[in-house]
Motif scaffolding. Structure first.
Motif, mmCIF file in Angstrom:
data_model
loop_
_atom_site.group_PDB
_atom_site.id
_atom_site.type_symbol
_atom_site.label_atom_id
_atom_site.label_comp_id
_atom_site.label_asym_id
_atom_site.label_seq_id
_atom_site.Cartn_x
_atom_site.Cartn_y
_atom_site.Cartn_z
ATOM 1 N N THR A 109 -4.617 -7.833 -33.399
ATOM 2 C CA THR A 109 -3.533 -7.501 -34.322
ATOM 3 C C THR A 109 -2.794 -6.237 -33.907
ATOM 4 N N PRO A 121 0.405 -8.424 -38.754
ATOM 5 C CA PRO A 121 -0.383 -8.945 -39.870
ATOM 6 C C PRO A 121 -1.517 -9.835 -39.332
ATOM 7 N N THR A 125 -2.748 -14.906 -42.636
ATOM 8 C CA THR A 125 -1.824 -14.611 -43.739
ATOM 9 C C THR A 125 -0.419 -15.144 -43.465
ATOM 10 N N GLN A 130 6.140 -17.896 -39.123
ATOM 11 C CA GLN A 130 5.810 -16.490 -38.926
ATOM 12 C C GLN A 130 4.881 -16.300 -37.729
ATOM 13 N N THR A 168 4.944 -1.116 -37.448
ATOM 14 C CA THR A 168 4.193 -2.144 -38.162
ATOM 15 C C THR A 168 5.117 -3.303 -38.501
ATOM 16 N N ASN A 170 6.068 -6.547 -40.653
ATOM 17 C CA ASN A 170 5.851 -7.169 -41.964
ATOM 18 C C ASN A 170 6.789 -8.357 -42.124
ATOM 19 N N VAL A 172 8.722 -10.887 -45.148
ATOM 20 C CA VAL A 172 9.045 -11.289 -46.511
ATOM 21 C C VAL A 172 9.678 -12.670 -46.416
ATOM 22 N N SER A 202 8.572 0.709 -39.461
ATOM 23 C CA SER A 202 8.134 -0.649 -39.783
ATOM 24 C C SER A 202 9.289 -1.614 -39.555
ATOM 25 N N ASN A 204 10.639 -5.218 -40.688
ATOM 26 C CA ASN A 204 10.481 -6.158 -41.790
ATOM 27 C C ASN A 204 11.412 -7.343 -41.571
#
Length: 348
Positions: A109, A121, A125, A130, A168, A170, A172, A202, A204
Motif C-alpha cells: 500500500t 488505500p 476497500t 478504483q 496519500t 483517496n 470519493v 493528498s 482525491n
C-alpha cells in the motif's frame, strides 16, 4: 519578429525564478514575470493581455494565434511542451501523458517514485474501477505526470528546498460534486504569518467520473469520457499542483489564475476546453470579465490563455532574459505557529 527563445523556454525560466526566489505569493510572481519579460508585474501582464484583445475587433482567432500563440483545431493540445509552444513535436490528447509497460497492481500500500512516497488505500476497500486506477497510478500515471512536469518546468520532488515528499491517495464517489479530482495541501506557518511550508499532500479522485473504465485504454477512459476526459491528463493537472506546493514558498497565496492556468498548461486544453477558450476570446468584454472577475469556472481557461500570452510575448522580445538571479530578501525564522489546509481542485 523572429523568436529568440521558445515559449516553453520562457515558462521554464519563469518557473525557475519562482522556485529559487525567497519571495512568496504575488511578490514572487511579480519578480518572476519581470525577470523573464518586459512586463513589470503580474498585474501589468494581465492588463496588457486584456488591452491587446482590443486591437482585434471580431477577429478572436487572430488574437489567439498572434498574441497568445494558441492554434485551435490542430492535433496539438497546447501543452507547453508541444509544437504550438515551439518544441516542434505535436502532443495530442493520447500521447501528452505517455504510458509504457504493462498494468500491474502494487504489492504494497506504499511505494516510492521520483522522490515521492505514495500511500494507497487497502485493496479490499476499492471497487474494480478504483483498483484499475490504483494500478494505473502505480504502473504509468504518476511517473508519466512527474516526467511531464519536470520536462515542462524543471520542477520535481528532487529539487532543492522541497518541503513535502509524500502523498496519500483517496477516492470519493460523488455524482453531485463538481470536481474530477483535487490535491489538498497542508501547511505549517513559520514566524511571519504570511510564510508557510507544505508538509502533507493528498490526491482525491472522484471515481464517479471515472467509472466503467475501459481497461484496454491506458489513458483512463470511462463512460463519462466526453465530460471528464482522460484520467491521465487530469492527474497531470493535479500533480502539477502537488509539485508546486512542495517547491514554492507561499504556493497557497498564488492567484487562482496562475495556479489553475499553469496546471492546465502542463497538458494543454485547446481540445478539452475549446468552447470556453473561444467564448472568453470572442470579445474584449468577455476577456476582460474573465480576467478581472473572480469566477472559478473561468480560472482554468483564462489562466491558461494568460500564460500562453505571457510565454508568446516574452519569446518575441529580442533581448529576452534567459538567465535569472534570486533577490537578496530573506525569510523569517523557522518557528512554527499554526497549521492550515488548502485545496486545488480540477473542476468539470
Amino acid at each position: 519578429m523572429s523568436k529568440e527563445i521558445t515559449a516553453h523556454e520562457v515558462i521554464k525560466n519563469f518557473m525557475g525564478v519562482l522556485d529559487t526566489t525567497e519571495l512568496y505569493g504575488v511578490e514572487a510572481l511579480d519578480y518572476a514575470v519581470s525577470s523573464v519579460s518586459d512586463f513589470s508585474s503580474w498585474e501589468d501582464l494581465k492588463n496588457n493581455f486584456v488591452n491587446s484583445r482590443a486591437n482585434y475587433g471580431n477577429d478572436w482567432n487572430g488574437f489567439l494565434v498572434n498574441e497568445c500563440g494558441i492554434t485551435l483545431l490542430n492535433d496539438d493540445t497546447g501543452a507547453i511542451t508541444g509544437s504550438d509552444a515551439g518544441s516542434g513535436v505535436s502532443k495530442n490528447a493520447e500521447d501528452i501523458v505517455l504510458e509504457s509497460g504493462e498494468w500491474q497492481y502494487p504489492t504494497e500500500t506504499t511505494f516510492s517514485t521520483q522522490g515521492l512516497t505514495v500511500y494507497l488505500p487497502e485493496q479490499d476497500t476499492l471497487n474494480e474501477d478504483q483498483q484499475f486506477i490504483v494500478g494505473g497510478l502505480y504502473s504509468w500515471w504518476i511517473d508519466s505526470a512527474l516526467d511531464l512536469i519536470s520536462d515542462s518546468y524543471g520542477l520535481s520532488f528532487y529539487n532543492d528546498g522541497v518541503t513535502c515528499n509524500k502523498i496519500t491517495v483517496n477516492f470519493v464517489n460523488d455524482s453531485t460534486a463538481g470536481y474530477l479530482a483535487y490535491v489538498a495541501s497542508s501547511y505549517f506557518y513559520y514566524g511571519d504569518a504570511d510564510y508557510a511550508k507544505c508538509y502533507n499532500l493528498s490526491l482525491n479522485i472522484n471515481s464517479y467520473y471515472y467509472s466503467n473504465l475501459d481497461t484496454t485504454n491506458v489513458n483512463g477512459s470511462g463512460d463519462k469520457f466526453k465530460f471528464a476526459g482522460y484520467l491521465d491528463r487530469t492527474l497531470a493537472h493535479e500533480f502539477t499542483h502537488a509539485v508546486l506546493a512542495a517547491n514554492f514558498n507561499g504556493d497557497y497565496q498564488m492567484p487562482e489564475l496562475f495556479s489553475e492556468g499553469i496546471a492546465e498548461l502542463t497538458h494543454g486544453i485547446d481540445d478539452f476546453r475549446l468552447y470556453q477558450i473561444y467564448n472568453i476570446a470572442s470579445s474584449y468584454s468577455n476577456l476582460s470579465s474573465a480576467v478581472y472577475n473572480s469566477n472559478s469556472s473561468n480560472w482554468y481557461s483564462t489562466g491558461y490563455m494568460l500564460l500562453r500570452y505571457f510565454a508568446n510575448q516574452a519569446s518575441l522580445v529580442e533581448d529576452t532574459i534567459s538567465a535569472y538571479s534570486t533577490p537578496t530578501d530573506t525569510n523569517t525564522t523557522d518557528t512554527n505557529t499554526t497549521d492550515t489546509n488548502t485545496t486545488d481542485t480540477n473542476t468539470t
